[in-house]
Design an enzyme around this catalytic site. Structure first.
Site, PDB file in Angstrom:
ATOM      1  N   THR A   1       0.831  -1.210   0.000  1.00 20.00           N
ATOM      2  CA  THR A   1       0.000   0.000   0.000  1.00 20.00           C
ATOM      3  C   THR A   1       0.862   1.254   0.000  1.00 20.00           C
ATOM      4  OG1 THR A   1      -1.912  -1.058   1.041  1.00 20.00           O
ATOM      5  CG2 THR A   1      -1.693   1.317   1.320  1.00 20.00           C
TER       6      THR A   1
ATOM      7  N   GLN B   1       1.356  -9.363  -6.204  1.00 23.63           N
ATOM      8  CA  GLN B   1       0.854 -10.733  -6.352  1.00 23.63           C
ATOM      9  C   GLN B   1       1.714 -11.584  -7.276  1.00 23.63           C
ATOM     10  OE1 GLN B   1      -1.388 -12.437  -4.781  1.00 23.63           O
ATOM     11  NE2 GLN B   1      -2.237 -10.773  -3.557  1.00 23.63           N
TER      12      GLN B   1
ATOM     13  N   ASN C   1      -5.063  -9.596  -8.171  1.00 23.46           N
ATOM     14  CA  ASN C   1      -5.141 -10.274  -6.887  1.00 23.46           C
ATOM     15  C   ASN C   1      -6.425 -11.065  -6.681  1.00 23.46           C
ATOM     16  OD1 ASN C   1      -6.098  -7.484  -6.935  1.00 23.46           O
ATOM     17  ND2 ASN C   1      -6.704  -7.814  -4.818  1.00 23.46           N
TER      18      ASN C   1
ATOM     19  N   CYS D   1      -8.211  -6.684   1.400  1.00 25.65           N
ATOM     20  CA  CYS D   1      -8.353  -5.259   1.690  1.00 25.65           C
ATOM     21  C   CYS D   1      -9.771  -4.765   1.428  1.00 25.65           C
ATOM     22  CB  CYS D   1      -7.364  -4.445   0.854  1.00 25.65           C
ATOM     23  SG  CYS D   1      -5.644  -4.803   1.246  1.00 25.65           S
TER      24      CYS D   1
ATOM     25  N   HIS E   1       4.998  -9.827   2.971  1.00 26.67           N
ATOM     26  CA  HIS E   1       4.101 -10.831   3.544  1.00 26.67           C
ATOM     27  C   HIS E   1       3.357 -11.645   2.498  1.00 26.67           C
ATOM     28  CE1 HIS E   1      -0.067  -9.041   3.294  1.00 26.67           C
ATOM     29  NE2 HIS E   1       0.658  -7.982   3.002  1.00 26.67           N
TER      30      HIS E   1
ATOM     31  N   THR F   1      12.886   5.562  10.622  1.00 21.59           N
ATOM     32  CA  THR F   1      13.853   4.556  11.060  1.00 21.59           C
ATOM     33  C   THR F   1      13.551   3.206  10.422  1.00 21.59           C
ATOM     34  OG1 THR F   1      14.087   5.699  13.168  1.00 21.59           O
ATOM     35  CG2 THR F   1      14.851   3.409  13.072  1.00 21.59           C
TER      36      THR F   1
ATOM     37  N   SER G   1       5.667  -6.580  -1.692  1.00 23.43           N
ATOM     38  CA  SER G   1       5.336  -6.648  -0.264  1.00 23.43           C
ATOM     39  C   SER G   1       5.764  -7.992   0.309  1.00 23.43           C
ATOM     40  CB  SER G   1       3.830  -6.450  -0.066  1.00 23.43           C
ATOM     41  OG  SER G   1       3.496  -6.400   1.297  1.00 23.43           O
TER      42      SER G   1
END
Length: 382
Positions: A70, A178, A149, A322, A200, A236, A198
C-alpha cells in the site's frame, strides 16, 4: 487445517521468524547512529539491499524499503503526481487495480488530476490499442498491476513497457505484489520505472516492502523527516523486517524453480473440478497466474461458502482481503463482465508452494458436500 488464502497473506517461513528474533535481539541499534553498534546494523541493511537487488536483477541504489504494498503504490503514484505535475496531470490505470492504486488515483482526481480507468477484456487483460488511445500530451504516469489479486490475470507488462518506451515523458508503475515469487518479471526489459513488492505475500513479515525506482527518476517523498532511503522514504528502518524480507525472497525464488509445476497442476485440478460442478462459474483463465482461482457458486453468497469451509478448517476468501469486509461487489468481476447476481457468490482460492494436491482433493470433496447442503436448505425454504 488447509490454508488457501495466501494472496491475503502467507505464513512466514520458520527461517524468517528465527532470523527476525536474532536481529531484533542482537542488532537492535538504529542504523543511522554514528557509533559502531549502529554501523553493524547499517551493514545488515546494506547486505539485504544487495541480496534483493541481485534477486530482482536491478541495481542496489534502485531498491527503496517501505512498509509494504500500500505504501509503495501510494508513494509511486502520488510521488510521481507531485513531482511531475508541471509536466502534466493525466494518469492512466485500469478498472481492476488493487484498492491502494485505485483509491490513490481517486484521491488525486479530487485534487485536480485527470484519471483514465482502462477497461479489460473478458480474461481481465488490458488491450494495448486502448492503452495507446488513452495517452495524451498531459499523461505522466501509467500504473498497471502485473498479476490481478482476485482472478490471477497476468497483464502483458513487457509489451506495455515497450509501448510506453516510445513516450519518454510517461513513467510506468507496476504493482508486482501478487506476481513476485510466482510469475517472473524482468524489470529492465519491461522498461518499468517503479515496481512495488510486499514481503508478507512471499512468506516474509507484515510491515516490510520494496519500491523499485529506476535510476534517474526523481520522486516527491510522502514522508518528510530524516535522510533514510536517500530522502525518498524517511523513517527509522525496520531492520528485522528488511533482513528477513531478503531471506524470504531468496527462499521463495528457490521454491518457485522447484515447485511451480506442482502448483500449476494443483491449480489446473481445481479449475477442472470446479468447472464440472453444476451452478459453478470459474472466473480464472487457464493462462492466469499459477496460484489464484476465482469462482462463483450461482445462487449463493460468497461469504456463506467461506464460513461453511471455515467450519471444516479450510480457509479461503471472497475478494481481496483489503476489500472483503466491505461486502461490495468486486470491481474486477464487474470489469470482466460478471453480472452482479453471480459476482455475489465469488470465492477466491490462493495457493502457496506449501499446499499439496491432497489438500486440493480434500477441498473439492468438502466443497461439494457444502454446496449440496446449502442448495438443499435453499430448496426447503422456498
Amino acid at each position: 487445517m488447509i490454508y488457501f488464502d495466501n494472496s491475503a497473506t502467507t505464513k512466514p517461513y520458520d527461517e524468517v521468524i528465527d532470523a527476525f528474533t536474532k536481529v531484533s535481539k542482537d542488532f537492535y541499534a538504529n542504523p543511522s547512529s554514528l557509533h559502531n553498534f549502529g554501523g553493524k546494523v547499517e551493514i545488515l541493511v546494506k547486505q539485504a539491499r544487495k541480496q534483493i537487488s541481485e534477486l530482482l536483477h536491478v541495481k542496489e541504489n534502485e531498491i527503496y524499503f517501505t512498509s509494504g504494498g500500500t505504501e509503495g503504490n501510494n508513494l509511486a503514484i502520488k510521488g510521481t503526481a507531485l513531482q511531475y505535475r508541471s509536466r502534466g496531470n493525466h494518469i492512466i490505470t485500469t478498472r481492476i487495480e488493487h484498492p491502494s492504486v485505485y483509491e490513490a488515483c481517486e484521491q488525486l482526481q479530487q485534487l485536480g488530476f485527470e484519471i483514465t480507468y482502462l477497461p479489460v477484456n473478458k480474461h481481465g487483460l488490458v488491450e494495448l490499442n486502448e492503452l495507446e488511445s488513452a495517452i495524451k500530451d498531459e499523461t505522466i504516469l501509467v500504473s498497471i498491476m502485473h498479476v490481478n489479486n482476485e482472478i490471477g490475470s497476468i497483464q502483458p507488462i513487457e509489451e506495455i513497457g515497450k509501448l510506453l518506451n516510445k513516450y519518454p515523458k510517461i513513467l510506468f508503475h507496476v504493482d508486482h505484489v501478487q506476481g513476485v515469487g510466482k510469475v517472473p518479471l524482468n524489470i529492465h526489459q519491461s522498461h518499468i520505472d517503479f515496481c512495488t513488492i510486499s514481503a508478507h505475500k512471499f512468506h516474509g513479515l507484515k510491515g516490510s516492502g520494496i519500491l523499485y525506482i529506476r535510476n534517474g527518476i526523481r520522486i516527491s517523498p510522502l514522508f518528510s523527516g530524516g535522510n533514510q532511503e536517500n530522502k525518498v522514504r524517511s523513517g527509522t528502518e525496520n531492520v528485522g523486517g528488511i533482513v528477513t524480507m531478503a531471506k524470504a525472497l531468496r527462499l521463495t525464488e528457490d521454491k518457485r524453480k522447484q515447485k511451480v509445476t506442482e502448483m500449476i497442476a494443483i491449480r489446473d485440478y481445481l479449475i477442472t473440478n470446479l468447472s464440472s460442478i453444476a451452478n459453478i462459474q470459474v472466473h480464472t483463465d487457464v493462462n492466469a497466474a499459477p496460484h489464484i482461482i476465482n469462482f462463483s457458486a450461482i445462487g449463493l453468497r460468497g461469504e456463506v461458502i467461506v464460513h461453511a469451509l471455515e467450519a471444516e478448517s479450510i480457509y479461503v476468501s471472497t475478494t481481496s482481503a483489503c476489500s472483503s469486509k466491505q461486502k461490495s461487489i468486486s470491481r474486477t468481476l464487474q470489469a470482466i463482465g460478471v453480472i452482479e447476481k453471480i459476482a455475489e457468490g465469488a470465492v477466491r482460492i490462493s495457493l502457496s508452494y506449501e499446499n499439496t494436491m491432497d489438500e486440493a482433493i480434500i477441498f473439492m470433496n468438502k466443497l461439494e458436500k457444502i454446496l449440496n447442503n446449502l442448495n438443499d436448505v435453499m430448496r426447503d425454504t422456498k
